[in-house]
Write a protein that holds these residues in place. Structure first.
Motif, PDB file in Angstrom:
ATOM      1  N   ILE A 163     -27.626 -19.508  32.186  1.00 30.22           N
ATOM      2  CA  ILE A 163     -26.187 -19.650  32.408  1.00 30.22           C
ATOM      3  C   ILE A 163     -25.723 -18.349  33.045  1.00 30.22           C
ATOM      4  CG2 ILE A 163     -23.932 -19.968  31.311  1.00 30.22           C
ATOM      5  CD1 ILE A 163     -25.510 -21.329  28.971  1.00 30.22           C
ATOM      6  N   LYS A 164     -24.985 -18.463  34.127  1.00 33.31           N
ATOM      7  CA  LYS A 164     -24.478 -17.250  34.768  1.00 33.31           C
ATOM      8  C   LYS A 164     -23.406 -16.622  33.880  1.00 33.31           C
ATOM      9  CE  LYS A 164     -25.738 -18.679  39.345  1.00 33.31           C
ATOM     10  NZ  LYS A 164     -25.361 -19.196  40.636  1.00 33.31           N
ATOM     11  N   GLY A 165     -23.435 -15.308  33.797  1.00 33.94           N
ATOM     12  CA  GLY A 165     -22.499 -14.567  32.963  1.00 33.94           C
ATOM     13  C   GLY A 165     -23.124 -14.187  31.629  1.00 33.94           C
ATOM     14  N   ARG A 166     -22.449 -13.359  30.904  1.00 30.61           N
ATOM     15  CA  ARG A 166     -22.898 -12.844  29.608  1.00 30.61           C
ATOM     16  C   ARG A 166     -22.166 -13.626  28.513  1.00 30.61           C
ATOM     17  NH1 ARG A 166     -24.981  -7.841  28.150  1.00 30.61           N
ATOM     18  NH2 ARG A 166     -24.837  -7.158  30.302  1.00 30.61           N
ATOM     19  N   ARG A 167     -22.884 -14.546  27.841  1.00 21.79           N
ATOM     20  CA  ARG A 167     -22.265 -15.417  26.838  1.00 21.79           C
ATOM     21  C   ARG A 167     -22.929 -15.251  25.478  1.00 21.79           C
ATOM     22  NH1 ARG A 167     -18.745 -15.415  30.287  1.00 21.79           N
ATOM     23  NH2 ARG A 167     -18.816 -16.850  32.025  1.00 21.79           N
ATOM     24  N   THR A 168     -22.144 -14.850  24.493  1.00 24.89           N
ATOM     25  CA  THR A 168     -22.658 -14.724  23.133  1.00 24.89           C
ATOM     26  C   THR A 168     -22.750 -16.113  22.500  1.00 24.89           C
ATOM     27  OG1 THR A 168     -20.484 -14.535  22.129  1.00 24.89           O
ATOM     28  CG2 THR A 168     -21.534 -12.464  22.867  1.00 24.89           C
ATOM     29  N   SER A 169     -23.450 -16.200  21.393  1.00 23.58           N
ATOM     30  CA  SER A 169     -23.530 -17.480  20.688  1.00 23.58           C
ATOM     31  C   SER A 169     -22.155 -17.914  20.212  1.00 23.58           C
ATOM     32  CB  SER A 169     -24.516 -17.392  19.520  1.00 23.58           C
ATOM     33  OG  SER A 169     -24.133 -16.380  18.612  1.00 23.58           O
ATOM     34  N   THR A 170     -21.312 -16.981  19.844  1.00 28.38           N
ATOM     35  CA  THR A 170     -19.948 -17.314  19.413  1.00 28.38           C
ATOM     36  C   THR A 170     -19.169 -17.943  20.573  1.00 28.38           C
ATOM     37  OG1 THR A 170     -19.957 -15.530  17.789  1.00 28.38           O
ATOM     38  CG2 THR A 170     -17.800 -16.380  18.453  1.00 28.38           C
ATOM     39  N   GLN A 171     -19.296 -17.376  21.764  1.00 25.86           N
ATOM     40  CA  GLN A 171     -18.621 -17.950  22.928  1.00 25.86           C
ATOM     41  C   GLN A 171     -19.167 -19.346  23.229  1.00 25.86           C
ATOM     42  OE1 GLN A 171     -19.572 -14.564  25.433  1.00 25.86           O
ATOM     43  NE2 GLN A 171     -17.384 -14.154  25.739  1.00 25.86           N
ATOM     44  N   LEU A 172     -20.488 -19.487  23.232  1.00 26.15           N
ATOM     45  CA  LEU A 172     -21.098 -20.780  23.523  1.00 26.15           C
ATOM     46  C   LEU A 172     -20.704 -21.838  22.505  1.00 26.15           C
ATOM     47  CD1 LEU A 172     -24.687 -19.657  24.593  1.00 26.15           C
ATOM     48  CD2 LEU A 172     -22.866 -20.535  26.079  1.00 26.15           C
ATOM     49  N   SER A 173     -20.535 -21.447  21.248  1.00 32.18           N
ATOM     50  CA  SER A 173     -20.207 -22.413  20.194  1.00 32.18           C
ATOM     51  C   SER A 173     -18.840 -23.057  20.401  1.00 32.18           C
ATOM     52  CB  SER A 173     -20.271 -21.743  18.821  1.00 32.18           C
ATOM     53  OG  SER A 173     -19.183 -20.857  18.637  1.00 32.18           O
ATOM     54  N   LYS A 174     -18.014 -22.483  21.247  1.00 28.77           N
ATOM     55  CA  LYS A 174     -16.678 -23.025  21.510  1.00 28.77           C
ATOM     56  C   LYS A 174     -16.667 -23.981  22.704  1.00 28.77           C
ATOM     57  CE  LYS A 174     -14.607 -18.952  19.526  1.00 28.77           C
ATOM     58  NZ  LYS A 174     -13.963 -17.666  19.745  1.00 28.77           N
ATOM     59  N   TRP A 175     -17.805 -24.140  23.361  1.00 29.75           N
ATOM     60  CA  TRP A 175     -17.905 -24.988  24.545  1.00 29.75           C
ATOM     61  C   TRP A 175     -18.533 -26.322  24.176  1.00 29.75           C
ATOM     62  CZ3 TRP A 175     -20.387 -21.451  28.870  1.00 29.75           C
ATOM     63  CH2 TRP A 175     -19.561 -20.342  29.071  1.00 29.75           C
ATOM     64  N   SER A 176     -18.245 -27.352  24.955  1.00 29.50           N
ATOM     65  CA  SER A 176     -18.901 -28.650  24.760  1.00 29.50           C
ATOM     66  C   SER A 176     -20.100 -28.797  25.700  1.00 29.50           C
ATOM     67  CB  SER A 176     -17.919 -29.797  24.984  1.00 29.50           C
ATOM     68  OG  SER A 176     -17.415 -29.749  26.303  1.00 29.50           O
ATOM     69  N   SER A 177     -20.130 -27.980  26.763  1.00 26.97           N
ATOM     70  CA  SER A 177     -21.265 -27.961  27.678  1.00 26.97           C
ATOM     71  C   SER A 177     -21.217 -26.673  28.489  1.00 26.97           C
ATOM     72  CB  SER A 177     -21.253 -29.174  28.613  1.00 26.97           C
ATOM     73  OG  SER A 177     -20.165 -29.098  29.502  1.00 26.97           O
ATOM     74  N   ALA A 178     -22.340 -26.383  29.140  1.00 20.07           N
ATOM     75  CA  ALA A 178     -22.411 -25.201  29.997  1.00 20.07           C
ATOM     76  C   ALA A 178     -23.102 -25.584  31.299  1.00 20.07           C
ATOM     77  CB  ALA A 178     -23.197 -24.095  29.300  1.00 20.07           C
ATOM     78  N   ARG A 179     -22.581 -25.082  32.416  1.00 18.67           N
ATOM     79  CA  ARG A 179     -23.227 -25.316  33.705  1.00 18.67           C
ATOM     80  C   ARG A 179     -24.381 -24.329  33.813  1.00 18.67           C
ATOM     81  NH1 ARG A 179     -22.756 -28.205  37.817  1.00 18.67           N
ATOM     82  NH2 ARG A 179     -20.653 -28.894  37.397  1.00 18.67           N
ATOM     83  N   THR A 180     -25.573 -24.872  34.031  1.00 13.10           N
ATOM     84  CA  THR A 180     -26.759 -24.030  34.131  1.00 13.10           C
ATOM     85  C   THR A 180     -26.981 -23.591  35.574  1.00 13.10           C
ATOM     86  OG1 THR A 180     -28.246 -25.898  34.481  1.00 13.10           O
ATOM     87  CG2 THR A 180     -27.810 -25.248  32.173  1.00 13.10           C
ATOM     88  N   ALA A 181     -27.883 -22.644  35.770  1.00  9.78           N
ATOM     89  CA  ALA A 181     -28.149 -22.111  37.104  1.00  9.78           C
ATOM     90  C   ALA A 181     -28.774 -23.150  38.038  1.00  9.78           C
ATOM     91  CB  ALA A 181     -29.044 -20.878  37.008  1.00  9.78           C
ATOM     92  N   ASN A 182     -29.302 -24.249  37.500  1.00  6.58           N
ATOM     93  CA  ASN A 182     -29.834 -25.292  38.385  1.00  6.58           C
ATOM     94  C   ASN A 182     -28.737 -26.279  38.795  1.00  6.58           C
ATOM     95  OD1 ASN A 182     -29.542 -27.247  36.375  1.00  6.58           O
ATOM     96  ND2 ASN A 182     -31.641 -27.959  36.520  1.00  6.58           N
ATOM     97  N   GLY A 183     -27.512 -26.053  38.306  1.00  9.68           N
ATOM     98  CA  GLY A 183     -26.369 -26.874  38.712  1.00  9.68           C
ATOM     99  C   GLY A 183     -26.001 -27.985  37.745  1.00  9.68           C
ATOM    100  N   GLN A 184     -26.867 -28.279  36.781  1.00 12.21           N
ATOM    101  CA  GLN A 184     -26.578 -29.352  35.825  1.00 12.21           C
ATOM    102  C   GLN A 184     -25.896 -28.802  34.576  1.00 12.21           C
ATOM    103  OE1 GLN A 184     -29.687 -32.218  35.025  1.00 12.21           O
ATOM    104  NE2 GLN A 184     -30.733 -31.661  36.918  1.00 12.21           N
ATOM    105  N   GLU A 185     -25.157 -29.672  33.939  1.00 15.33           N
ATOM    106  CA  GLU A 185     -24.509 -29.340  32.677  1.00 15.33           C
ATOM    107  C   GLU A 185     -25.484 -29.576  31.521  1.00 15.33           C
ATOM    108  OE1 GLU A 185     -21.187 -28.360  31.969  1.00 15.33           O
ATOM    109  OE2 GLU A 185     -20.917 -28.088  34.121  1.00 15.33           O
ATOM    110  N   ALA A 186     -25.462 -28.704  30.541  1.00 19.87           N
ATOM    111  CA  ALA A 186     -26.242 -28.880  29.314  1.00 19.87           C
ATOM    112  C   ALA A 186     -25.243 -29.009  28.165  1.00 19.87           C
ATOM    113  CB  ALA A 186     -27.165 -27.687  29.084  1.00 19.87           C
TER     114      ALA A 186
END
Length: 153
Positions: A85-108
């Motif tokens: 994932i582009k950028g610096r994301r802590t587990s706390t930040q990630l836990s607030k998201w429903s998905s993340a755009r990965t460097a290959n362009g797809q959402e996880a």
């Protein structure tokens, strides 16, 4: 520049952190064989969701050998980039998201329940290993992006 300006970030980069941890050896090999070494040693910042060596052991028999063949370099790079994932994301930040755009362009997809954080079904087993060019999190499964999953049949 005074000496205190650099003290906010660790001196080790993502490659150093992954290597010194000792449980990401296969992931480091995958990055190398995919031609993406710059990913872990470059400027970043990146958030790496690194499958542990044990996660790679759970792949179907022969799958890793197949991916490591030179003719499958593009597919391997796609899989590696699905763990970035582009950028610096802590587990706390990630836990607030429903998905993340990965460097290959797809959402996880991301799910958080109690203290369990999962990314596309992979449980985060180690968190927030900070480095000079990003953050590394360990996960217990090798996530396969949709295009590569379709190729598997």
């Amino acid at each position: 520049m005074n000496a205190n300006q650099n003290s906010a970030r660790p001196a080790l980069n993502l490659a150093d952190i992954a290597s010194s941890n000792g449980t990401f050896n296969v992931f480091l090999q995958a990055i190398d064989k995919a031609g993406l070494k710059e990913l872990l040693s470059g400027a970043g910042p990146y958030t790496i969701l690194a499958p542990t060596d044990a996660a790679f052991e759970r792949l179907p028999a022969g799958k890793l050998d197949e991916l490591f063949k030179p003719e499958n370099k593009r597919e391997l790079a796609d899989i590696v980039n699905y763990h970035v994932i582009k950028g610096r994301r802590t587990s706390t930040q990630l836990s607030k998201w429903s998905s993340a755009r990965t460097a290959n362009g797809q959402e996880a997809a991301i799910e958080y329940s109690g203290d369990k954080l999962t990314i596309d079904g992979a449980t985060m087993t180690s968190r927030d290993m900070d480095s000079s060019n990003g953050i590394l999190h360990g996960i217990d499964k090798v996530n396969i992006p949709a295009a590569a999953a379709e190729k598997q049949g």
